[in-house]
Design an enzyme around this catalytic site. Structure first.
Site, PDB file in Angstrom:
ATOM      1  N   VAL A  16       0.809  -1.032   0.062  1.00 20.92           N
ATOM      2  CA  VAL A  16      -0.024   0.082  -0.157  1.00 20.92           C
ATOM      3  C   VAL A  16       0.884   1.360   0.157  1.00 20.92           C
ATOM      4  O   VAL A  16       0.431   2.336  -0.269  1.00 20.92           O
ATOM      5  CB  VAL A  16      -1.068   0.001   1.261  1.00 20.92           C
ATOM      6  CG1 VAL A  16      -1.893  -1.141   1.240  1.00 20.92           C
ATOM      7  CG2 VAL A  16      -0.285   0.013   2.589  1.00 20.92           C
ATOM      8  N   LYS A  18       3.651   1.603   2.095  1.00 17.12           N
ATOM      9  CA  LYS A  18       4.551   1.825   3.758  1.00 17.12           C
ATOM     10  C   LYS A  18       5.752   2.295   3.404  1.00 17.12           C
ATOM     11  O   LYS A  18       6.366   3.405   4.094  1.00 17.12           O
ATOM     12  CB  LYS A  18       4.290   0.648   4.368  1.00 17.12           C
ATOM     13  CG  LYS A  18       3.130   0.118   5.014  1.00 17.12           C
ATOM     14  CD  LYS A  18       3.022  -0.776   5.980  1.00 17.12           C
ATOM     15  CE  LYS A  18       3.913  -1.930   5.670  1.00 17.12           C
ATOM     16  NZ  LYS A  18       3.326  -2.852   4.435  1.00 17.12           N
ATOM     17  N   LYS A  40      13.129  -1.164  11.242  1.00 17.13           N
ATOM     18  CA  LYS A  40      12.389  -2.206  10.483  1.00 17.13           C
ATOM     19  C   LYS A  40      12.281  -3.434  11.495  1.00 17.13           C
ATOM     20  O   LYS A  40      13.273  -3.993  11.394  1.00 17.13           O
ATOM     21  CB  LYS A  40      12.757  -2.502   9.073  1.00 17.13           C
ATOM     22  CG  LYS A  40      11.684  -3.540   8.320  1.00 17.13           C
ATOM     23  CD  LYS A  40      10.653  -3.183   7.546  1.00 17.13           C
ATOM     24  CE  LYS A  40       9.881  -4.093   6.836  1.00 17.13           C
ATOM     25  NZ  LYS A  40       8.581  -3.614   6.189  1.00 17.13           N
ATOM     26  N   ASP A  52      13.717  -2.966   2.580  1.00 14.27           N
ATOM     27  CA  ASP A  52      13.097  -1.583   2.983  1.00 14.27           C
ATOM     28  C   ASP A  52      13.911  -0.618   3.236  1.00 14.27           C
ATOM     29  O   ASP A  52      14.037   0.630   2.842  1.00 14.27           O
ATOM     30  CB  ASP A  52      11.990  -1.676   3.570  1.00 14.27           C
ATOM     31  CG  ASP A  52      10.966  -2.626   3.007  1.00 14.27           C
ATOM     32  OD1 ASP A  52      10.925  -2.763   1.835  1.00 14.27           O
ATOM     33  OD2 ASP A  52      10.051  -3.318   3.615  1.00 14.27           O
TER      34      ASP A  52
END
Length: 238
Positions: A16, A18, A40, A52
């Site tokens: 979505v 993030k 994370k 990420d």
């Protein structure tokens, strides 16, 4: 930009936005002269090159960015850890590291895995539970889609946070399309009535050159209306 000392970035689902939202928040804070750390708790998919933390650093520029545990399989943390033969750390270990980072940075951004209630620890602890560990120092930013189904998914996520008495700073739309229609605009209005709408990020934001991403992040998260295309980027997509 006013943000809590510790921000937990969760989503209504996977994919979505993030990570790009976390990068945009980090960019905007650093542009305001704040020191930022990104944490994370569980990074999965490392075997396929997923990171990420690396993506956030690429987009936002140099900052402290680390993962609590890195897993090879592109699965939720608990099954990924089982396949890797790794024992996941308890939430208390993640909370302790976040507090350490908070002691040396103005802000710590904690990016979850998948949605709010994805298990991060062997005892079933989730990002919501990590928020409970961190207490009043932390608040949640919920990243949502603008597409069909988002109203239910976002309402469920907000309700889960509210039932746990966890602070909610606001909502970000992480994948705004180039040509939004009645559906997207209607969902944006409805979500903005539920909670403060902190920003709207274009769905291809991560494709921008990092220097342009950093400049645009301030506008995406400051209420500037760039929803019908990307006029605020002065032709960045041409």
């Amino acid at each position: 930009m006013k943000l809590p000392h510790i921000v937990l970035v969760t989503g209504t689902d996977t994919s979505v936005g993030k990570t790009v939202t976390t990068a945009a928040l980090a960019s905007a804070l650093q542009a305001d002269g704040r020191s930022v750390a990104v944490y994370k708790p569980c990074q999965s998919g490392a075997g396929a090159g997923d990171s990420d933390c690396a993506e956030i650093t690429r987009l936002a520029g140099p900052l402290t960015s680390e993962a609590g545990v890195v897993l090879r399989e592109p699965l939720a943390p608990v099954p990924a850890a089982a396949l890797d033969g790794v024992t996941l750390p308890p939430l208390s270990a993640h909370a302790a590291r976040v507090r350490e980072l908070a002691s040396t940075h103005d802000h710590v951004l904690v990016e979850g895995s998948g949605g709010l209630l994805v298990e991060l620890a062997p005892d079933g602890g989730t990002l919501a539970d990590l928020g409970s560990h961190l207490g009043n120092d932390a608040s949640f930013v919920v990243v949502a889609r603008p597409a069909l189904g988002t109203l239910n998914h976002t309402a469920l996520t907000l309700e889960a946070l509210e039932r746990r008495d966890l602070a909610i700073h606001g909502v970000v739309l992480g994948t705004w399309p180039d040509n939004p229609g009645v559906l997207e605009h209607g969902n944006r209005a409805t979500l903005g009535a539920l909670r403060p709408l902190l920003g709207v990020l274009p769905e291809r934001a991560a494709d921008l050159p990092p220097v342009m991403f950093r400049a645009a992040s301030v506008h995406w998260l400051s209420g500037l209306d760039c929803l019908d295309g990307l006029d605020c980027l002065d032709g960045a997509w041409s």
